[in-house]
Structures are given as C-alpha cells and as structure tokens.
Design a protein around this motif. Structure first.
Motif, mmCIF file in Angstrom:
data_model
loop_
_atom_site.group_PDB
_atom_site.id
_atom_site.type_symbol
_atom_site.label_atom_id
_atom_site.label_comp_id
_atom_site.label_asym_id
_atom_site.label_seq_id
_atom_site.Cartn_x
_atom_site.Cartn_y
_atom_site.Cartn_z
ATOM 1 N N CYS A 121 0.864 -1.190 0.000
ATOM 2 C CA CYS A 121 0.000 0.000 0.000
ATOM 3 C C CYS A 121 0.892 1.229 0.000
ATOM 4 C CB CYS A 121 -0.923 0.010 1.215
ATOM 5 S SG CYS A 121 -2.125 -1.313 1.239
ATOM 6 N N ILE A 122 0.679 2.139 -1.009
ATOM 7 C CA ILE A 122 1.457 3.374 -1.135
ATOM 8 C C ILE A 122 0.608 4.511 -0.579
ATOM 9 C CG2 ILE A 122 2.636 4.942 -2.709
ATOM 10 C CD1 ILE A 122 3.041 2.595 -4.611
ATOM 11 N N TYR A 123 1.159 5.234 0.411
ATOM 12 C CA TYR A 123 0.451 6.340 1.064
ATOM 13 C C TYR A 123 1.157 7.637 0.697
ATOM 14 C CZ TYR A 123 -1.766 2.734 3.903
ATOM 15 O OH TYR A 123 -2.470 1.635 4.323
ATOM 16 N N TYR A 163 8.646 13.140 -5.869
ATOM 17 C CA TYR A 163 7.340 12.709 -6.370
ATOM 18 C C TYR A 163 6.253 13.624 -5.828
ATOM 19 C CZ TYR A 163 8.824 8.370 -8.618
ATOM 20 O OH TYR A 163 9.398 7.461 -9.482
ATOM 21 N N HIS A 164 5.330 13.993 -6.731
ATOM 22 C CA HIS A 164 4.174 14.806 -6.374
ATOM 23 C C HIS A 164 2.926 13.991 -6.661
ATOM 24 C CE1 HIS A 164 1.394 18.318 -6.442
ATOM 25 N NE2 HIS A 164 2.236 18.752 -5.502
ATOM 26 N N TRP A 165 1.814 14.390 -6.035
ATOM 27 C CA TRP A 165 0.594 13.615 -6.250
ATOM 28 C C TRP A 165 0.142 13.655 -7.698
ATOM 29 C CZ3 TRP A 165 -3.220 16.830 -8.006
ATOM 30 C CH2 TRP A 165 -3.149 18.188 -7.655
ATOM 31 N N LYS A 166 0.645 14.630 -8.442
ATOM 32 C CA LYS A 166 0.285 14.689 -9.855
ATOM 33 C C LYS A 166 0.968 13.581 -10.647
ATOM 34 C CE LYS A 166 -0.362 19.711 -9.763
ATOM 35 N NZ LYS A 166 0.058 21.014 -10.331
ATOM 36 N N ASP A 167 2.018 12.958 -10.068
ATOM 37 C CA ASP A 167 2.745 11.908 -10.764
ATOM 38 C C ASP A 167 2.157 10.525 -10.539
ATOM 39 O OD1 ASP A 167 4.539 13.892 -11.563
ATOM 40 O OD2 ASP A 167 5.761 13.606 -9.738
ATOM 41 N N LEU A 168 1.100 10.428 -9.746
ATOM 42 C CA LEU A 168 0.529 9.133 -9.389
ATOM 43 C C LEU A 168 -0.798 8.943 -10.099
ATOM 44 C CD1 LEU A 168 1.248 9.159 -5.533
ATOM 45 C CD2 LEU A 168 2.678 8.232 -7.378
ATOM 46 N N ASN A 169 -0.997 7.707 -10.621
ATOM 47 C CA ASN A 169 -2.233 7.384 -11.310
ATOM 48 C C ASN A 169 -2.370 5.864 -11.342
ATOM 49 O OD1 ASN A 169 -4.572 7.411 -12.846
ATOM 50 N ND2 ASN A 169 -3.808 8.966 -14.275
ATOM 51 N N PHE A 193 -10.363 13.163 -5.012
ATOM 52 C CA PHE A 193 -9.403 14.254 -4.926
ATOM 53 C C PHE A 193 -8.708 14.470 -6.269
ATOM 54 C CE2 PHE A 193 -5.073 15.786 -4.216
ATOM 55 C CZ PHE A 193 -5.324 16.979 -3.552
ATOM 56 N N LEU A 194 -8.238 13.387 -6.885
ATOM 57 C CA LEU A 194 -7.532 13.554 -8.158
ATOM 58 C C LEU A 194 -8.463 14.068 -9.245
ATOM 59 C CD1 LEU A 194 -5.266 10.353 -8.175
ATOM 60 C CD2 LEU A 194 -4.621 12.703 -7.585
ATOM 61 N N GLU A 195 -9.690 13.604 -9.264
ATOM 62 C CA GLU A 195 -10.625 14.097 -10.280
ATOM 63 C C GLU A 195 -10.981 15.558 -10.045
ATOM 64 O OE1 GLU A 195 -13.908 11.462 -10.165
ATOM 65 O OE2 GLU A 195 -12.914 9.855 -11.303
ATOM 66 N N SER A 196 -11.002 16.000 -8.785
ATOM 67 C CA SER A 196 -11.294 17.406 -8.507
ATOM 68 C C SER A 196 -10.159 18.311 -8.940
ATOM 69 C CB SER A 196 -11.574 17.595 -7.019
ATOM 70 O OG SER A 196 -10.412 17.290 -6.254
ATOM 71 N N GLN A 197 -8.932 17.760 -9.016
ATOM 72 C CA GLN A 197 -7.790 18.549 -9.458
ATOM 73 C C GLN A 197 -7.578 18.459 -10.968
ATOM 74 O OE1 GLN A 197 -6.188 20.568 -7.390
ATOM 75 N NE2 GLN A 197 -7.538 19.839 -5.727
ATOM 76 N N GLY A 198 -8.519 17.810 -11.651
ATOM 77 C CA GLY A 198 -8.470 17.778 -13.101
ATOM 78 C C GLY A 198 -7.592 16.695 -13.682
ATOM 79 N N ILE A 199 -7.305 15.692 -12.933
ATOM 80 C CA ILE A 199 -6.470 14.585 -13.417
ATOM 81 C C ILE A 199 -7.405 13.464 -13.873
ATOM 82 C CG2 ILE A 199 -4.759 12.844 -12.781
ATOM 83 C CD1 ILE A 199 -3.588 14.821 -10.843
ATOM 84 N N GLU A 200 -7.158 12.960 -15.046
ATOM 85 C CA GLU A 200 -7.962 11.870 -15.601
ATOM 86 C C GLU A 200 -7.342 10.532 -15.149
ATOM 87 O OE1 GLU A 200 -9.547 10.182 -19.916
ATOM 88 O OE2 GLU A 200 -8.314 11.987 -19.788
#
Length: 628
Positions: A121-123, A163-169, A193-200
């Motif tokens: 599990c990655i936190y 690493y930033h949360w934008k790099d995770l998918n 959270f990721l969808e609210s920041q515009g990440i697909e």
C-alpha cells in the motif's frame, strides 16, 4: 545633527560626527501576525530610529492606489471580502492518498517458486508531500514485512525532484529506490481528490496474488484408507476419552495384606491401561499414586519355546497373542493385570454411556464391597516382674510411649499429710526376729505403705527404713485384678503379708481411732470395734488418773507426790539409762495397755539394775501402780 560626514568631508574615521540623541541602534521588526498566521512587512525605520522614505507602501496599498482613478470617476467600488488565509499543513491535515500496488521479487534458490508477488500500500501525505510504502503482514510468510519505505519525500530522479501527487495514477509503474511498483487501484477519497484537481484516472486493474501463497492455502489432499482399522483415525476419534473403573485388590492372604482400592484407566486412543492407587488421609502409605504406568497390557502370550528368554526388556506383538481391549473390562468381574487380580465393582458415567452405545451393555449395577472384620488379637499382658508400681509398669503394654497413670487429685488434696501409723511385729520362726518391732505407716492420699524399724541398742540389728513408700498387694491378687491393702484391712491382731514377709498388727496410733470414728461410714464396724477394744484399757487408766477417786486408799495428790519422789530418786543413779528402761518396758507391754503385774515389774527392774529395795519404789510397788 547627523552622524554622517559633513558636506565635502570624506566618509573616513575621524571625519564623522556622532549624534548623542540616538540611543537605539537595533533593526526594525519585519515579522508580524494576522489572524494567527505569520506574515512579513516592510520596515518603517532604520538603524538608530531614522525614518525610511523608501518602500513605504506595501503591495496592498499600491493596489489600492491603482484603483483610485475609477473611484474618482465612478465613485467608491464595492470590493469582495478577502478570503481567510489557511496554510497547507492545516488545509490538508490527515488527508492521505492511498494506492494499492504490488511488486515482483525473484526467488532464485527454490524449486517450488521462481518469483514472488508481494502486495503493498502506497500512502501519499498531502500536508507535506511525503510518501511511505507498507506491506500487509501475511501469517507464516517467513518474510520481514511491514513498513518497507518510511515516511519522507521520495526522490523522483537524480536532479533533486520529488514525487508529487500529480505523478501518481492507476495502471502505471512507479520506481522508488530501484524497486518498481505497479499501481492497480486507489481508494474512493483518492479518486475524488484527483478528479477534482483535473487529473484523468486510468481504469483500475485486478490485483495479482502470489501463486505459491495461494497453493499453500489449498486444502490438504485426503487419503482414504481401505481398511476399517486405522490408528490415526482411532486417535483422532477417541482422543482424550478415557474409561474409568473402580477396582479392589484382595491381598488379605499375605502376612500384612489388606483390601486396597485402585482406579483403572483405559485410554481409547491407543488401547493402553493405567492403574492408579487411591490414598486416604493418614493411611500411613507413601504417596506413589501409579501402580502400573500407562502401557499396553498383554492378555495371552504365545507358547514360548525353551530357548526364549524368560525376561525381556519390551514385549512386542511377536510374544503376545492377545492384548487387553475395552471388551475385557466389566463391572462385577475380576481382571488379572500382570499377575495381580483386580475385582471391578463400579465405573463412572462416561464408561456406562460408552459401553451402552458401543456394545449394548446396560447392566452396570455396582457391587457393594464388604470389608472383612479385623480379627481381634487378645491382649496378653506379661506377668509383673516386681519392679516399680504395677500400674506404672502396665503402661508399657498399652502404648509405645508410656504415659504415667492418672492420679486422683481430689483424693490427694483432701488426704494430704494424713497418715495412719501402726505397730507391727514380724512373724518369723526365728526367735530374734519375733522380738523386732516396726512402725507401719499408711498414707491416705495415695494408699501407699512404708515400714520403719526403730533402732534398738545392743540388739544386733540395724534399724531404719525397712520398706519404702509403695503400694502393697494382697495375697492372691493377679495382674488383671490387683487388690491392695486398705485401712479397713488393718485391724489389731490381723496379719498382713508384705512381699513375702508376714507382720502382725499389735498397736495403733490414737489418730487412727479418731480418724476412723470421724469417718465411720467409710470403714467396716469390725475394724472400728477392734481399735476401740484395744484402746479401752488405756482410756480407763487415763480417766482414773485424771479423776479425783483415790486408788487403793491413796488420793490422787498423794500419788502424784509419790511419783515425783520416785523420779527424783531414780535420777540419783547416774548409771541408769531412761531410754533403755522405757524401750524395755514397751517390749514387755505386748498388749499396749501400759500396765504390768508385780512379777514382771520386779523381774524387769532386776534385769535393768533398778534399785527395787528403795523405800519409795517399794511404796509404789505396794500401791500396785506403775507408770513408765
């Protein structure tokens, strides 16, 4: 005044003037707080407190000045209230992005597996952009699991990026410290959270499990044994199930044998038998509870050959034809175990239910065990050897540690220092012994007798203690029924036998008569009458001497004067011994009356060289009275 150099003077040491009015030279505070949050501000004064005229307006003031022109033209504009400032560590406190991932690890030295899939599990912590990797603990995995990467900002490349949360998918690989992780899914909060920041987000993938772990989770293959008898099946079926029987071993035929109770345990799991002893409190036996340890017991042996050894270390199936089983034990029947016969008289409830379900036996009536009464061995008391008191010697036959016989304390207290004294003569064929006189003392406190012989000069016999204080048994008494002399047996003229010696009672103390008359109900009339008859002549003499009646024509006063003159006359003869004269007169007075006839009186005076020709003695002799 200015501290700087004057006009036209260089700024060199010695060319500057110090302003004495300036006392503060610290820097201005540029850090301020607003609504609980720190912010920076421009300094207004310099070192020394001088007013600064550069950069006095803040950015907010400059923005406000830029808006003055529309205000002058269109009037005051309505501005929206500024939003509150919230730092990142407060806005994203306890907000964590969770991703489900796995990585593949090679297993080179195993024949059962070549690679291993490990789920992690990655936190991602939004408050400080830190990350951690944790592997769930799998039971019996044999691997160090738990926290694989501690929480910190994980470097992304060699250029210093993290690493930033934008790099995770989802559906992507991420490499951290040389290990590649495959992200397959995330939790609902992370997705929102990721969808609210515009990440697909990519579609989720299926988690891959470790093939070796799944193989171990498969149930074990069950083997079906064609035979009905299986030791493993018997053990699993009857484990911890024990049949309990209550038995008794009759050993009364031996010298010190008795009926002893035992408990027989039959273990259904392996057909073993155990025999335990039953101990009672204070039974005098050592605590060894096991008579026969748990083992298989043989019932029938194979016919042995002459060459077969009679003693072996272990008995195997080759020497035993039949072993003991549960069918061989029944209530009310004897069972021989290793040469010892046990009679089973009862069993417990579990044993009854087992025999009822397994063999259909319903008769479990317990047998009442009657103990044989012990034969009473008659107590044989050895004959008395004559040493010590009979009661005291008899205590050695009653107990190993003899105790002194009980005493009558009330009798001892009531009759303390009360002694009855008698004068006795030894009955013997020897003429010298017949003349011996003894004092017999009877102690009323403990019914003991002592004999004392007064010493007589020139008699050839040493006087003193003849018999110590002891109880004297009557002739004919036995050890079982011993009878002792009592005061009622001591009468005047009676004969008593003391350890083979016979004595005749000739006289008694006046205290004896007084004591028996005061306790007449405790003594027979014959004993009391014999004493009264013995003391009557002496009482007549005393009464006559104390009375005023003249004796033979002589008054009492004249008689007393005459006796005084006789005593004074006898004192003139120094060779006379008054003690010997008194003892001689006592021996001649056998009846103890105190009166002697004239012939005996004259013969005794001549033998003792008493001057009988004197006038006074002749007067006393003529009066017929003699008082010694």
């Amino acid at each position: 005044m200015s501290s700087g150099p004057g006009p036209g003077l260089p700024f060199l040491p010695g060319c500057a003037f110090r302003d004495p009015t300036k006392t503060s030279f610290h820097r201005s505070q540029t850090l301020g707080y607003k609504n609980g949050f720190a912010f920076s501000r421009l300094p207004t004064v310099g070192i020394g407190g001088e007013r600064l005229y550069v950069n006095q307006l803040s950015q907010a003031e400059l923005d406000e000045l830029s808006n003055k022109r529309p205000t002058l033209t269109y009037g005051q504009a309505k501005q929206a209230p500024p939003s509150g400032f919230i730092p990142a560590h407060v806005a994203f406190d306890k907000k964590i992005l969770k991703f489900d991932a796995y990585f593949q690890e090679d297993v080179p030295l195993s024949a059962e597996e070549h690679y291993r899939i490990r789920q992690v599990c990655i936190y991602y912590y939004l408050e400080d952009d830190s990350m951690s990797v944790i592997e769930p603990v799998v039971q019996n995995s044999g691997l160090p699991q738990g926290k694989l990467i501690r929480r910190h900002r994980v470097p992304k490349n060699d250029h210093g990026d993290h690493y930033h949360w934008k790099d995770l998918n989802r559906g992507m690989n991420i490499t951290m410290y040389g290990r590649t992780y495959r992200i397959v899914d995330c939790d609902p909060f992370t997705q929102v959270f990721l969808e609210s920041q515009g990440i697909e987000l990519n579609p989720p993938e299926k988690m891959i499990f470790d093939p070796y772990t799944e193989l171990r989770r498969m149930p074990m293959r069950k083997y079906i044994t064609p035979s009905d008898f299986d030791q493993l099946k018997q053990f699993l079926t009857y484990d911890k199930q024990v049949l309990r029987f209550y038995a008794m071993w009759d050993d009364t035929d031996s010298v010190f044998g008795e009926n002893r109770t035992y408990i027989i345990h039959y273990y259904l799991a392996d057909d073993t038998v155990e025999v335990r002893e039953v101990y009672k409190q204070n039974d005098g036996r050592d605590p060894f509870p096991i008579l026969i340890k748990r083992q298989r017991l043989p019932k029938t042996f194979v016919d042995k050959k002459k060459t077969f050894p009679s003693c072996v270390l272990e008995i195997s199936d080759q020497e035993v034809l039949e072993w003991y089983t549960a069918k061989d034990f029944a209530v009310g029947k004897p069972t021989t175990l290793l040469g010892r016969t046990f009679f089973i008289y009862d069993c417990d409830e579990f044993t009854r239910n087992f025999y009822r379900d397994k063999f259909g036996i319903t008769d479990f009536q317990p047998v009442e065990i009657k103990k044989k009464p012990l034969e009473e061995v008659p107590r044989v008391i050895p004959p008395y050897n004559g040493f010590g008191i009979l009661e005291d010697s008899l205590q050695n036959c009653f107990s190993l540690l003899p105790k002194p016989p009980r005493k009558d304390i009330i009798k001892i207290l009531e009759n303390d220092h009360k002694v009855l004294r008698y004068q006795v003569a030894l009955e013997s064929p020897n003429p010298e012994d017949r003349k011996r006189r003894f004092i017999l003392s009877y102690f009323l406190s403990d019914d003991m007798i002592s004999i004392y012989e007064p010493p007589v000069r020139n008699s050839g016999i040493i006087g003193g203690k003849y018999l110590g204080k002891t109880r004297v048994a009557k002739p004919g008494s036995t050890t079982e029924n011993a009878t002792y002399y009592e005061p009622s047996d001591l009468t005047i003229g009676s004969t008593i036998e003391v350890f083979g010696h016979r004595f005749v009672i000739t006289d008694a103390d006046e205290y004896v008569l007084n004591y028996m008359e005061s306790n007449a109900e405790s003594f027979p009339a014959a004993t009391l009458q014999s004493l009264r008859d013995h003391f009557r002549p002496q009482q007549v003499v005393k009464e006559t001497a104390n009375s005023d009646i003249p004796m033979l024509g002589t008054s009492k006063q004249e008689l007393d004067e005459l006796l005084v003159q006789v005593r004074e006359e006898l004192k003139l003869h120094n060779y006379l011994n008054n003690k010997n004269i008194r003892e001689a007169f006592l021996q001649c007075d056998k009846d103890g009356s105190g009166i002697l006839d004239k012939a005996k009186f004259l013969a005794l005076c001549d033998s003792l060289s008493v001057p009988t020709n004197a006038i006074l003695v002749n007067k006393v002799r003529r009066k017929g009275y003699c008082a010694y």
